[in-house]
Design a protein around this motif. Structure first.
Motif, short mmCIF file in Angstrom:
data_model
loop_
_atom_site.label_atom_id
_atom_site.label_comp_id
_atom_site.label_asym_id
_atom_site.label_seq_id
_atom_site.Cartn_x
_atom_site.Cartn_y
_atom_site.Cartn_z
N SER A 6 -11.76 -6.73 0.19
CA SER A 6 -10.32 -7.00 0.16
C SER A 6 -9.85 -7.62 1.48
CB SER A 6 -9.54 -5.73 -0.15
OG SER A 6 -9.70 -4.78 0.88
N THR A 37 -13.53 -2.24 1.00
CA THR A 37 -12.56 -2.56 2.04
C THR A 37 -12.83 -3.93 2.64
OG1 THR A 37 -12.45 -0.21 2.57
CG2 THR A 37 -11.50 -1.72 4.17
N GLN A 60 -16.73 -8.08 -4.26
CA GLN A 60 -17.63 -7.07 -3.70
C GLN A 60 -19.08 -7.55 -3.75
OE1 GLN A 60 -17.02 -3.21 -5.48
NE2 GLN A 60 -14.80 -3.50 -5.51
N GLY A 93 -10.97 -11.26 1.31
CA GLY A 93 -10.52 -11.99 0.13
C GLY A 93 -11.65 -12.53 -0.73
#
Length: 129
Positions: free
Chosen positions: A40, A37, A46, A43
């Motif tokens: 994202s 989360t 991970q 931007g």
């Protein structure tokens, strides 16, 4: 989302996350947000978020300036303290209306650093001019 700085590296744009944003990411992670989360939302990959989380303790104890983006491996608490004292000295000189050149600031930074190193050798007392 915090500011990101874009720099040109070998013909491609590279985004750098500021220390302020890294602290924000760490806070949200500790509040329970998952890495996917966060990635994202900011931007980025991970793996970037995971690396920020991995070095969260070093990031938290850093007294870096707002615009800083990375913790240099050679940076010590003396460097942080020297930077803080130098900024205070510059502000005092600006208030007094003195003109400061790069060489004057550099000389003062050197003097403050030397004083801090000597103070640390003598037992950690304050010793700036």
């Amino acid at each position: 989302m915090g500011p990101r700085i874009a720099i040109d590296v070998k013909g491609r744009s590279k985004k750098i996350i500021t220390m302020e944003t890294k602290l924000e990411i760490i806070k949200k992670y500790e509040e329970g947000m998952c890495i996917v989360t966060l990635a994202s939302a900011y931007g980025c990959n991970q793996s970037t978020i995971s690396t920020i989380i991995k070095y969260k303790e070093a990031t938290k104890v850093s007294k870096s300036s707002k615009g800083m983006t990375v913790l240099a491996s050679g940076t010590t608490s003396i460097n942080d303290e020297m930077e803080t004292l130098l900024i205070l000295w510059i502000k005092e000189k600006e208030i007094a209306g003195d003109t400061l050149t790069r060489s004057v600031i550099s000389h003062k930074a050197s003097a403050i650093f030397t004083d801090l190193v000597e103070a640390q050798k003598d037992g950690g007392g304050e010793g700036t001019s």
